[in-house]
Design a protein around this motif. Structure first.
Motif, PDB file in Angstrom:
ATOM      1  N   VAL A  38       0.944  -1.177   0.016  1.00  0.00           N
ATOM      2  CA  VAL A  38       0.063  -0.119   0.171  1.00  0.00           C
ATOM      3  C   VAL A  38       0.798   1.346  -0.003  1.00  0.00           C
ATOM      4  N   PRO A  39       0.938   2.002  -1.195  1.00  0.00           N
ATOM      5  CA  PRO A  39       1.974   3.110  -1.153  1.00  0.00           C
ATOM      6  C   PRO A  39       1.878   4.196  -0.139  1.00  0.00           C
ATOM      7  N   GLY A  40       0.538   4.423   0.246  1.00  0.00           N
ATOM      8  CA  GLY A  40       0.150   5.477   1.215  1.00  0.00           C
ATOM      9  C   GLY A  40       0.818   4.872   2.618  1.00  0.00           C
ATOM     10  N   ILE A  41       0.616   3.916   3.041  1.00  0.00           N
ATOM     11  CA  ILE A  41       1.474   3.311   4.216  1.00  0.00           C
ATOM     12  C   ILE A  41       3.037   3.657   4.157  1.00  0.00           C
ATOM     13  N   MET A  42       3.749   3.236   3.161  1.00  0.00           N
ATOM     14  CA  MET A  42       5.177   3.464   3.174  1.00  0.00           C
ATOM     15  C   MET A  42       5.403   4.877   3.115  1.00  0.00           C
ATOM     16  N   GLN A  43       4.600   5.982   2.163  1.00  0.00           N
ATOM     17  CA  GLN A  43       4.632   7.094   2.518  1.00  0.00           C
ATOM     18  C   GLN A  43       4.532   7.692   3.980  1.00  0.00           C
ATOM     19  N   ALA A  44       3.385   7.328   4.772  1.00  0.00           N
ATOM     20  CA  ALA A  44       3.244   7.758   5.766  1.00  0.00           C
ATOM     21  C   ALA A  44       4.385   7.404   6.865  1.00  0.00           C
ATOM     22  N   LEU A  45       4.982   6.265   6.692  1.00  0.00           N
ATOM     23  CA  LEU A  45       6.147   5.706   7.618  1.00  0.00           C
ATOM     24  C   LEU A  45       7.255   6.479   7.372  1.00  0.00           C
ATOM     25  N   GLY A  66       5.326   0.348 -10.239  1.00  0.00           N
ATOM     26  CA  GLY A  66       5.859   1.415  -9.914  1.00  0.00           C
ATOM     27  C   GLY A  66       5.139   2.505  -8.778  1.00  0.00           C
ATOM     28  N   ALA A  67       4.042   1.957  -8.332  1.00  0.00           N
ATOM     29  CA  ALA A  67       3.183   2.659  -7.472  1.00  0.00           C
ATOM     30  C   ALA A  67       3.679   3.066  -6.396  1.00  0.00           C
ATOM     31  N   VAL A  68       4.455   2.408  -5.707  1.00  0.00           N
ATOM     32  CA  VAL A  68       5.192   2.739  -4.395  1.00  0.00           C
ATOM     33  C   VAL A  68       6.149   4.015  -4.806  1.00  0.00           C
ATOM     34  N   ALA A  69       7.070   3.732  -5.665  1.00  0.00           N
ATOM     35  CA  ALA A  69       7.866   4.570  -6.164  1.00  0.00           C
ATOM     36  C   ALA A  69       7.455   5.851  -6.642  1.00  0.00           C
ATOM     37  N   ILE A  70       6.612   5.787  -7.584  1.00  0.00           N
ATOM     38  CA  ILE A  70       5.965   7.204  -7.886  1.00  0.00           C
ATOM     39  C   ILE A  70       5.316   7.878  -6.941  1.00  0.00           C
ATOM     40  N   THR A  71       4.430   7.077  -6.069  1.00  0.00           N
ATOM     41  CA  THR A  71       4.156   8.000  -4.870  1.00  0.00           C
ATOM     42  C   THR A  71       4.877   8.404  -4.005  1.00  0.00           C
ATOM     43  N   LEU A  72       6.256   7.864  -3.688  1.00  0.00           N
ATOM     44  CA  LEU A  72       7.244   8.596  -3.069  1.00  0.00           C
ATOM     45  C   LEU A  72       7.973   9.824  -3.435  1.00  0.00           C
ATOM     46  N   ALA A  73       8.049   9.459  -4.817  1.00  0.00           N
ATOM     47  CA  ALA A  73       8.536  10.724  -5.814  1.00  0.00           C
ATOM     48  C   ALA A  73       7.602  11.782  -5.822  1.00  0.00           C
ATOM     49  N   ARG A 147      23.162  -4.517   2.862  1.00  0.00           N
ATOM     50  CA  ARG A 147      24.202  -4.159   1.950  1.00  0.00           C
ATOM     51  C   ARG A 147      23.808  -2.943   1.089  1.00  0.00           C
ATOM     52  N   VAL A 148      22.724  -3.033   0.654  1.00  0.00           N
ATOM     53  CA  VAL A 148      22.138  -1.940  -0.359  1.00  0.00           C
ATOM     54  C   VAL A 148      21.922  -0.322   0.319  1.00  0.00           C
ATOM     55  N   ILE A 149      21.768  -0.342   1.667  1.00  0.00           N
ATOM     56  CA  ILE A 149      21.676   0.997   2.184  1.00  0.00           C
ATOM     57  C   ILE A 149      22.826   1.495   2.980  1.00  0.00           C
ATOM     58  N   LYS A 150      22.898   2.715   3.213  1.00  0.00           N
ATOM     59  CA  LYS A 150      23.745   3.292   3.898  1.00  0.00           C
ATOM     60  C   LYS A 150      24.031   2.800   5.451  1.00  0.00           C
ATOM     61  N   ASP A 151      25.151   3.219   6.443  1.00  0.00           N
ATOM     62  CA  ASP A 151      25.231   2.772   7.714  1.00  0.00           C
ATOM     63  C   ASP A 151      23.948   3.653   8.314  1.00  0.00           C
ATOM     64  N   GLN A 152      23.173   2.853   9.306  1.00  0.00           N
ATOM     65  CA  GLN A 152      22.270   3.518   9.720  1.00  0.00           C
ATOM     66  C   GLN A 152      21.194   3.866   8.785  1.00  0.00           C
ATOM     67  N   GLY A 153      20.961   3.417   7.698  1.00  0.00           N
ATOM     68  CA  GLY A 153      20.119   3.552   6.556  1.00  0.00           C
ATOM     69  C   GLY A 153      18.736   2.748   6.974  1.00  0.00           C
ATOM     70  N   PHE A 154      17.628   3.048   6.119  1.00  0.00           N
ATOM     71  CA  PHE A 154      16.149   2.477   6.565  1.00  0.00           C
ATOM     72  C   PHE A 154      15.696   1.410   5.558  1.00  0.00           C
ATOM     73  N   LEU A 155      14.982   0.577   6.076  1.00  0.00           N
ATOM     74  CA  LEU A 155      14.557  -0.462   5.197  1.00  0.00           C
ATOM     75  C   LEU A 155      12.927  -0.431   5.241  1.00  0.00           C
ATOM     76  N   LEU A 156      12.305  -0.301   4.480  1.00  0.00           N
ATOM     77  CA  LEU A 156      10.753  -0.501   4.264  1.00  0.00           C
ATOM     78  C   LEU A 156      10.381  -2.117   3.873  1.00  0.00           C
ATOM     79  N   ILE A 157       9.765  -2.741   4.753  1.00  0.00           N
ATOM     80  CA  ILE A 157       9.416  -4.079   3.966  1.00  0.00           C
ATOM     81  C   ILE A 157       8.080  -4.557   4.577  1.00  0.00           C
ATOM     82  N   ASP A 158       7.412  -5.132   3.508  1.00  0.00           N
ATOM     83  CA  ASP A 158       5.889  -5.244   3.465  1.00  0.00           C
ATOM     84  C   ASP A 158       5.830  -6.793   3.360  1.00  0.00           C
ATOM     85  N   ASP A 159       5.360  -7.302   4.387  1.00  0.00           N
ATOM     86  CA  ASP A 159       4.990  -8.856   4.607  1.00  0.00           C
ATOM     87  C   ASP A 159       3.712  -9.116   5.552  1.00  0.00           C
ATOM     88  N   GLY A 160       3.846 -10.277   6.129  1.00  0.00           N
ATOM     89  CA  GLY A 160       2.766 -10.425   7.035  1.00  0.00           C
ATOM     90  C   GLY A 160       3.503 -11.419   8.123  1.00  0.00           C
TER      91      GLY A 160
END
Length: 261
Positions: A38-45, A66-73, A147-160
């Motif tokens: 849900v793009p809105g959830i990731m945007q809000a977080l 591209g729904a999430v990427a475009i929403t964030l951009a 490995r993809v993010i910077k030191d103290q970088g962030f990860l958004l993960i959607d699962d259940g």
């Protein structure tokens, strides 16, 4: 990773039980833009927990259309790179980026995520939304994403996470962890949980039911054109419906914002 293994992981991430469906997924999913997350959830977080600038770099691994990427951009003025294995999805994402006038902030490319995580580095935020076990079991997946993010970088993960008896799960191609197991896995991988958003079950089921109706309609169209493959198409519809029912009963959909420690 072998091409066959890649195809199997891709099929699984889209709730397809066989790679025979891959040539038809673009048609079956043509009416859906949001594929899982849900793009809105990731945007809000991000808005509530991360200080961003127009130079903040985001990578969306398994970006779908591209729904999430475009929403964030669009909403947060971020620079986003989206990668997906299906060329049809990447084509749609590029067209949507132009439609939403964010093509200058979105880059979409075709790629195998198992290879991508070996080369992409120094992102402020990585998004891994509803992609299943494409990168392996949860601990391995988290270690690769880190490995993809910077030191103290962030990860958004959607699962259940599972809240019922595992024997009741209808969709058997993916093994859900419990919430306790997820928290321990995050700890082992060197992440702390910054925030978590649980999907509204009623709204999620309503949306998934609509999506399933669209997929069923497209499956019927394909079955009319290719009657010898009707069983294949309808098995995909059943898998989608099984997953929807699981989320309504025995699985809680959740999006976590994690920070590397």
């Amino acid at each position: 990773m072998k091409e066959q293994d890649v195809d199997e992981k891709l099929a699984s991430s889209l709730t397809a039980e066989t790679t025979d469906l891959l040539p038809y997924l673009g048609y079956l999913l043509q009416d859906l833009w949001e594929l899982g997350s849900v793009p809105g959830i990731m945007q809000a977080l991000i808005e509530e927990n991360i200080r961003t600038t127009p130079q903040t770099k985001v990578i969306d691994l398994g970006c779908g259309k591209g729904a999430v990427a475009i929403t964030l951009a669009e909403a947060l003025n971020l620079q986003v790179k989206g990668i997906d294995l299906l060329p049809e999805f990447v084509k749609d994402a590029k067209e949507k980026a132009a439609e939403y006038q964010v093509a200058d902030r979105c880059e979409f490319t075709v790629g195998d995520l198992n290879e991508v995580v070996k080369n992409e580095r120094d992102y402020d935020i990585a998004v891994f939304g509803a992609v299943g076990d494409v990168l392996g079991e949860p601990l391995v997946m988290l270690q690769q994403l880190k490995r993809v993010i910077k030191d103290q970088g962030f990860l958004l993960i959607d699962d259940g996470y599972s809240v019922g008896n595992a024997e009741n799960i209808r969709y058997q191609n993916y093994e859900y962890l419990t919430l306790v197991q997820w928290k321990e896995t995050f700890r082992q991988a060197g992440f702390k949980v910054v925030a978590m958003q649980v999907v509204d079950t009623d709204n999620e089921k309503e949306m998934n039911d609509r999506n399933n109706q669209s997929i069923r309609k497209r499956a019927e169209e394909l079955s009319w054109k290719l009657p010898e493959k009707r069983k294949l198409f309808m098995s995909y519809v059943q898998s989608q419906e099984n997953e929807t029912e699981d989320i309504a009963t025995d699985v809680v959909g959740a999006t976590w914002l994690l920070q590397a420690e």
